[in-house]
Write an enzyme that holds these catalytic residues in place. Structure first.
Site, PDB file in Angstrom:
ATOM      1  N   HIS A 389     -14.212  54.157  21.913  1.00 39.49           N
ATOM      2  CA  HIS A 389     -15.511  54.524  22.492  1.00 39.49           C
ATOM      3  C   HIS A 389     -15.402  54.735  24.002  1.00 39.49           C
ATOM      4  O   HIS A 389     -15.816  55.782  24.533  1.00 39.49           O
ATOM      5  CB  HIS A 389     -16.511  53.398  22.177  1.00 39.49           C
ATOM      6  CG  HIS A 389     -17.889  53.618  22.713  1.00 39.49           C
ATOM      7  ND1 HIS A 389     -18.938  54.052  21.933  1.00 39.49           N
ATOM      8  CD2 HIS A 389     -18.413  53.458  23.966  1.00 39.49           C
ATOM      9  CE1 HIS A 389     -20.032  54.159  22.668  1.00 39.49           C
ATOM     10  NE2 HIS A 389     -19.740  53.800  23.908  1.00 39.49           N
ATOM     11  N   GLU A 390     -14.849  53.757  24.695  1.00 42.05           N
ATOM     12  CA  GLU A 390     -14.762  53.852  26.155  1.00 42.05           C
ATOM     13  C   GLU A 390     -13.798  54.949  26.593  1.00 42.05           C
ATOM     14  O   GLU A 390     -14.003  55.595  27.626  1.00 42.05           O
ATOM     15  CB  GLU A 390     -14.365  52.503  26.755  1.00 42.05           C
ATOM     16  CG  GLU A 390     -15.337  51.360  26.463  1.00 42.05           C
ATOM     17  CD  GLU A 390     -16.766  51.652  26.892  1.00 42.05           C
ATOM     18  OE1 GLU A 390     -16.972  52.516  27.767  1.00 42.05           O
ATOM     19  OE2 GLU A 390     -17.684  51.027  26.339  1.00 42.05           O
TER      20      GLU A 390
END
Length: 611
Positions: A389-390
């Site tokens: 995600h990051e």
């Protein structure tokens, strides 16, 4: 007793390389002083912007230089503080950076009102006559679009000066939530004393031992309950600040004021809530399945995070997580993967929790640095998805910063969650397709359903909570801790349905949610997930040109309004269709998981009879 490590105890290879921003703090001080000088210099341009296109271009470039240096200074100070919120040196550095940001904004506050004093015809002539000024076209359009909400130069300066005070409630919450709050010791599954932290709370909530889940749940909220009135006051102050800004800028509501920054209308926000309301039966069915599989008479909030496949336990070290993420994101192409590898191996990421470290995870950076990622990695499956995600955020920033001028590089939060979620969904798809174990597949579907529940249903509930508390305040009601708790409690009952017991502790969950201090932010998680779901499906199905269109979307940064940028990938969030399709997929997976449990249960009974 197991305790969180200090910063010094963490291996250097798992810390971000913050020296890539400033090799030493003398250089930070030099930039700090230079910004102060530039802030004085830009004042000399007051009342001159209408003189010529060249004059306007000159001041916009100077403003960009100030913003670039200020954001870099702020980045360094904030990240240093996030490493250890108990370190007074970096709290002081952060305060100085925050003060400088206010100074810089105050010094440049005259620019927007002066541009608005120029007639539309003259502005268009400036743009036509000066090719270098054209890169500011979207910036100028954004300003003129919001013309009725821009104040006079003196009023804008005053608003900029108020900014530091306006962030007080958020800063106080940050200190309470990351530095001052203390959690009790609980006993883990083996009966060992373990200090509860926000970092290991998630692991305890996923425990197959219900006693551990319940103890961790009650211990966490007992700590927040001790700050009940204080945290209610900080959130109420934040709400009042939002209302002040909306009224000062002549908006009908704080919600309208917030959405207008992205050129998004209130009906898009309300459409999300309405569409989710109409599909809550999918969530209720999932809660019923969870209650049935866990074989509990009452399904409590502390039962919602434990994996449904009890026999399947997985612990994924960080180095293995990196390999899985790289494999899962193969569909995004070689160029994307090469940048990804650079990020994983070049000091972009601060991996593990330590005492005083800011909780959660984020991706951040400035135009003149590579992206950075803060994690609190704990070897859980969810942490692998958080890494993906990051990295999605980071690659979005990387592409944008290298393909857009500074003024267009900052993509809005509205589209930010799309890139991060596409990564998560591709990873989920990869892991499901490459699993040969039915229980592993069941666990992955369970994880997806939890991801969806947390991102679409939960964030929409948060969004509705924000809307309701602001509306009550705008009607003149006092926003007390008790009122916040009552609103939050009723929403939980409505969203989770009849099969979930809403424990008393949940009434005060609002008190620990950092996003509520960035009002009307969280709905973008839900719309972003819906858009990402549509884009992921297009990529997997090999829709012609979708990969090109998607990478171009990442490269576009903030060069257009977010809804327009998404339309270029074939996703239209002005309609309920993307949200409805995502909710339908959730419902289908709940049904599939239910059938898999029936199949596994039947097989187990058959084996028992044969034995």
């Amino acid at each position: 007793m197991s305790k969180a490590k200090t910063r010094k105890e963490i291996d250097e290879k798992y810390k971000w390389d913050i020296e890539d921003i400033y090799v030493n703090e003398n250089l930070w001080e030099e930039d700090f002083n230079q910004v102060k000088e530039l802030a004085q210099q830009i004042q000399s341009y007051k009342n001159t912007l209408k003189n010529s296109a060249e004059q306007l271009l000159e001041v916009l470039r100077l403003s960009d230089e100030i913003d670039r240096k200020t954001s870099k200074l702020f980045l360094y100070a904030k990240m240093r503080r996030d490493e250890d919120n108990t370190n007074d040196k970096y709290k002081t550095l952060f305060d100085r950076a925050e003060g400088l940001t206010v100074l810089a904004k105050s010094a440049s506050a005259f620019i927007v009102p002066e541009i608005l004093s120029i007639s539309d015809e003259q502005l268009q002539k400036f743009l036509n006559d000066n090719d270098d000024l054209k890169i500011y076209s979207h910036f100028i359009d954004t300003i003129t679009r919001q013309k009725e909400h821009i104040l006079s130069p003196e009023e804008e300066k005053l608003m900029a000066m108020v900014a530091e005070i306006a962030t007080s409630s958020s800063n106080i919450f940050t200190m309470l939530n990351n530095a001052d709050i203390k959690f009790p010791v609980i006993k883990d599954e083996e009966g060992n004393d373990v200090e509860l932290t926000k970092g290991n709370f998630g692991r305890f909530m996923e425990s197959s031992d219900r006693r551990v889940r319940k103890d961790a749940f009650k211990a966490l909220y007992s700590s927040y309950n001790k700050l009940f009135n204080t945290l209610g006051t900080t959130l109420s102050s934040s709400v009042k600040t939002n209302i002040f800004y909306s009224k000062a800028r002549k908006y009908n509501s704080a919600l309208e004021a917030s959405l207008d920054q992205d050129n998004v209308t209130v009906d898009v926000y309300e459409n999300l809530i309405k569409t989710v309301h109409n599909n809550l039966h999918h969530l209720h069915r999932y809660m019923n399945l969870r209650k049935k599989v866990l074989e509990v008479d009452e399904l409590h909030i502390y039962d919602l995070y434990t994996p449904l496949v009890k026999e399947y336990k997985v612990k994924i070290p960080y180095e293995k997580a990196k390999e899985i993420v790289l494999a899962g994101l193969q569909p995004l192409g070689d160029d994307y993967l090469n940048i990804l590898k650079q990020g994983l191996d070049s000091g972009w990421i601060d991996v593990y929790e330590n005492v005083g470290k800011t909780s959660g995870a984020y991706s951040w950076g400035s135009y003149d640095t590579h992206p950075y990622i803060l994690l609190n990695y704990d070897d859980k499956l969810n942490d692998v998805f958080t890494l993906a995600h990051e990295l999605g955020h980071s690659l979005h920033s990387y592409y944008s910063n290298r393909n857009q001028p500074f003024v267009n590089s900052q993509y809005t939060i509205f589209v930010a969650e799309v890139a991060s979620t596409v990564n998560e969904l591709l990873l989920s798809d990869y892991m499901l397709k490459n699993s040969t174990d039915i229980k592993e597949k069941m666990n992955l579907i369970n994880h997806y359903l939890e991801q969806f529940r947390g991102t679409v249903f939960r964030q929409t509930m948060f969004a509705e909570f924000e809307k309701l508390m602001h509306e009550r305040a705008e009607k003149g009601e006092a926003i007390t801790s008790e009122l916040l708790s009552n609103i939050y409690n009723e929403l939980n009952k409505f969203y989770f349905g009849p099969d979930v017991v809403i424990d008393d502790e949940v009434r005060i969950e609002w008190s620990r949610i950092p996003h509520f201090y960035s009002a009307f932010y969280v709905y973008k998680y839900a719309t972003g997930f819906s858009a990402a779901s549509a884009i992921k499906q297009k990529i997997i199905e090999g829709e012609p040109n979708i990969l090109r269109d998607y990478i171009n979307f990442l490269k576009a940064g903030g060069s257009d309004y977010p809804l327009n940028l998404l339309k270029n990938t074939g996703v239209d969030l002005t309609t309920p269709e993307p949200i409805e399709l995502a909710l339908e997929q959730f419902g289908n997976l709940v049904e599939e998981l239910d059938e898999m449990f029936i199949k596994v249960d039947s097989a187990a009974k058959s084996n028992y009879k044969q034995a």
